[in-house]
Design a protein around this motif. Structure first.
Motif, short mmCIF file in Angstrom:
data_model
loop_
_atom_site.label_atom_id
_atom_site.label_comp_id
_atom_site.label_asym_id
_atom_site.label_seq_id
_atom_site.Cartn_x
_atom_site.Cartn_y
_atom_site.Cartn_z
N ALA A 157 1.04 -1.12 -0.05
CA ALA A 157 -0.13 0.01 -0.08
C ALA A 157 0.69 1.39 0.00
CB ALA A 157 -0.94 -0.09 1.12
N HIS A 158 2.08 1.23 0.74
CA HIS A 158 2.81 2.47 0.89
C HIS A 158 3.63 2.57 -0.58
CE1 HIS A 158 2.36 3.14 5.09
NE2 HIS A 158 2.66 1.78 5.41
N LYS A 159 4.00 1.47 -0.99
CA LYS A 159 4.59 1.60 -2.42
C LYS A 159 3.90 2.04 -3.42
CE LYS A 159 7.87 -2.05 -1.25
NZ LYS A 159 8.18 -3.43 -1.50
N GLY A 160 2.49 1.56 -3.42
CA GLY A 160 1.48 2.14 -4.46
C GLY A 160 1.25 3.59 -4.25
N ALA A 161 1.06 4.28 -2.95
CA ALA A 161 1.12 5.57 -2.84
C ALA A 161 2.24 6.37 -3.35
CB ALA A 161 0.50 5.62 -1.30
N LEU A 162 3.37 5.79 -3.19
CA LEU A 162 4.62 6.52 -3.58
C LEU A 162 4.65 6.44 -5.12
CD1 LEU A 162 7.24 5.04 -1.00
CD2 LEU A 162 6.35 7.22 -0.95
N GLU A 163 4.14 5.31 -5.66
CA GLU A 163 4.27 5.32 -7.22
C GLU A 163 3.15 6.30 -7.63
OE1 GLU A 163 3.35 1.27 -7.84
OE2 GLU A 163 5.39 0.54 -7.30
N GLY A 164 1.98 6.59 -7.01
CA GLY A 164 1.18 7.65 -7.36
C GLY A 164 1.81 9.08 -7.28
N GLY A 165 2.61 9.25 -6.59
CA GLY A 165 3.21 10.70 -6.42
C GLY A 165 2.57 11.12 -5.14
N GLY A 166 1.92 10.44 -4.10
CA GLY A 166 1.08 11.13 -3.19
C GLY A 166 1.74 10.89 -2.04
N LYS A 167 1.18 11.25 -0.72
CA LYS A 167 1.55 11.20 0.61
C LYS A 167 0.98 10.00 1.22
CE LYS A 167 1.70 16.05 1.09
NZ LYS A 167 3.26 16.23 1.35
N THR A 168 1.79 9.61 2.16
CA THR A 168 1.50 8.32 3.06
C THR A 168 2.11 8.27 4.40
OG1 THR A 168 1.60 5.89 2.90
CG2 THR A 168 3.52 7.00 2.34
N ILE A 169 1.25 7.63 5.53
CA ILE A 169 1.58 7.71 6.82
C ILE A 169 1.74 6.06 7.27
CG2 ILE A 169 0.84 8.08 9.07
CD1 ILE A 169 -1.02 10.26 7.87
N ALA A 170 3.01 5.92 7.72
CA ALA A 170 3.25 4.80 8.36
C ALA A 170 2.93 4.60 9.96
CB ALA A 170 4.57 4.15 7.85
#
Length: 362
Positions: A157-170
């Motif tokens: 999920a985090h990798k997908g968010a990064l590939e989409g150029g968005g922000k993510t919280i772990a």
């Protein structure tokens, strides 16, 4: 010493008192400063055992808090108590909110929509692809993706968010200065550069098994909705679902193969009323969000695929398929199919898996 620092002092106890006891203290005394100054008798009247009372009394050392602040500053660790104006509003409103949060990176604004994507650590290629396939276009829509940086679905999920150029919280079940799991070092760095790693546990707190259920309430608490990408019938992911329901969050689930035990939990969630999600637009609909723009590269452009390439690609899905099954479905010779699979893989439309199996890429 202002109230934010008293709250920081109180937050250092969460590892062995737990958030509920910290909330009981705040409810009983009204403020962290009052807890700090309370006599032992008052702590016992509040329901604390002599052992816990003694622990609090012995740790009223302001120099220790000042030292902690210096260590945090050196590691770019920030702290927000739930009384701070920048504390996540959704998280502050859950039944058992953390006294405060520690984080490295940039905490996304309260004004942004947030969706958590969760699932089993031991998942299938389908679960990994489902998580990434949903996270990438949601991130492109400006939605923050929240997860737990664990192996399996969380990391996908985090990798997908990064590939989409968005922000993510772990959200971690340990201190934010600790990389857990250890192999996620590169992913952790990328998350910090495009969001933050966050925990209610102070720095130097090592991961412990009982921290993770408590961590899960923060994952759902930060989010407007929770998407379960894949989960077995007894998956720990379902604990997060229970917490999300208690918090009034929308729960969505990705349907899976009815013969797969890894999808038994998600399929049961849908049967019991969870919103089925087969596309990122389903998540937007559930949240009442209008799609702002057509995401790019969500699906391969058919015009650049040769007819035989398109035939092979259309035969595939997010479930792994063997080379022999592809050959049977397409009617191509082994040599033809081999060359086409190589071409599609080079174009990043499909991914080759161990055992001569293939799966669609995003």
């Amino acid at each position: 010493m202002n109230d934010e620092l008293y709250m920081l002092w109180l937050s250092t106890f969460v590892g062995y008192l737990g958030s509920r006891k910290l909330n009981d203290l705040l409810s009983y005394f009204g403020a962290a400063k009052c807890v700090f100054n309370a006599p032992a008798a008052a702590l016992r009247e509040a329901g604390f055992t002599p052992l816990l009372t003694d622990r609090i009394m012995r740790n009223r050392d302001l120099s220790a808090v000042e030292k902690l602040l210096q260590e945090m500053e050196a590691q770019n660790i920030k702290y927000l108590s739930r009384k701070h104006e920048d504390f996540p509003m959704l998280l502050a409103a859950i039944p058992d909110p953390p006294a405060g949060i520690f984080y490295i990176g940039e905490l996304p604004s309260n004004n942004l929509h947030k969706v958590s994507i969760i699932g089993s650590r031991k998942c299938s290629e389908y679960g990994l692809m489902a998580a990434r396939t949903l996270a990438t276009p949601l991130a492109r829509q400006g939605i923050v993706i929240v997860s737990g940086m664990a192996r399996g679905v969380d990391s996908a999920a985090h990798k997908g968010a990064l590939e989409g150029g968005g922000k993510t919280i772990a959200v971690l079940g340990c201190g934010v200065d600790i990389c857990y799991p250890s192999e996620a070092f590169k992913l952790r760095k990328q998350i910090i550069e495009n969001g933050c790693v966050l925990s209610e546990y102070p720095p130097n707190t090592k991961p412990q098994k009982h921290f993770f259920p408590a961590r899960n309430r923060i994952i759902s608490g930060l989010s407007h909705a929770v998407i379960v990408a894949e989960a077995g019938r007894k998956s720990g992911t379902l604990i997060t679902v229970d917490m999300a329901n208690d918090q009034g969050r929308e729960v969505l689930a990705v349907p899976g193969n009815i013969s797969s035990k890894l999808s038994e939990g998600t399929n049961r969630l849908i049967r019991d009323g969870a919103f089925p999600v087969i596309d990122y637009t389903d998540a937007l609909f559930a949240l009442g969000i209008s799609e702002e723009a057509e995401p790019q590269n969500d699906k391969p452009a058919e015009k650049i695929l040769a007819p035989d390439e398109k035939r092979v690609y259309d035969t595939m899905s997010l479930a792994a398929v063997s080379f022999d099954s592809l050959q049977e479905a397409t009617g191509l010779t082994a040599g033809q199919l081999h060359l086409i699979c190589i071409a599609l893989e080079l174009k990043k439309y499909i991914k080759k898996l161990p055992g001569a199996r293939y799966i669609k890429s995003m």
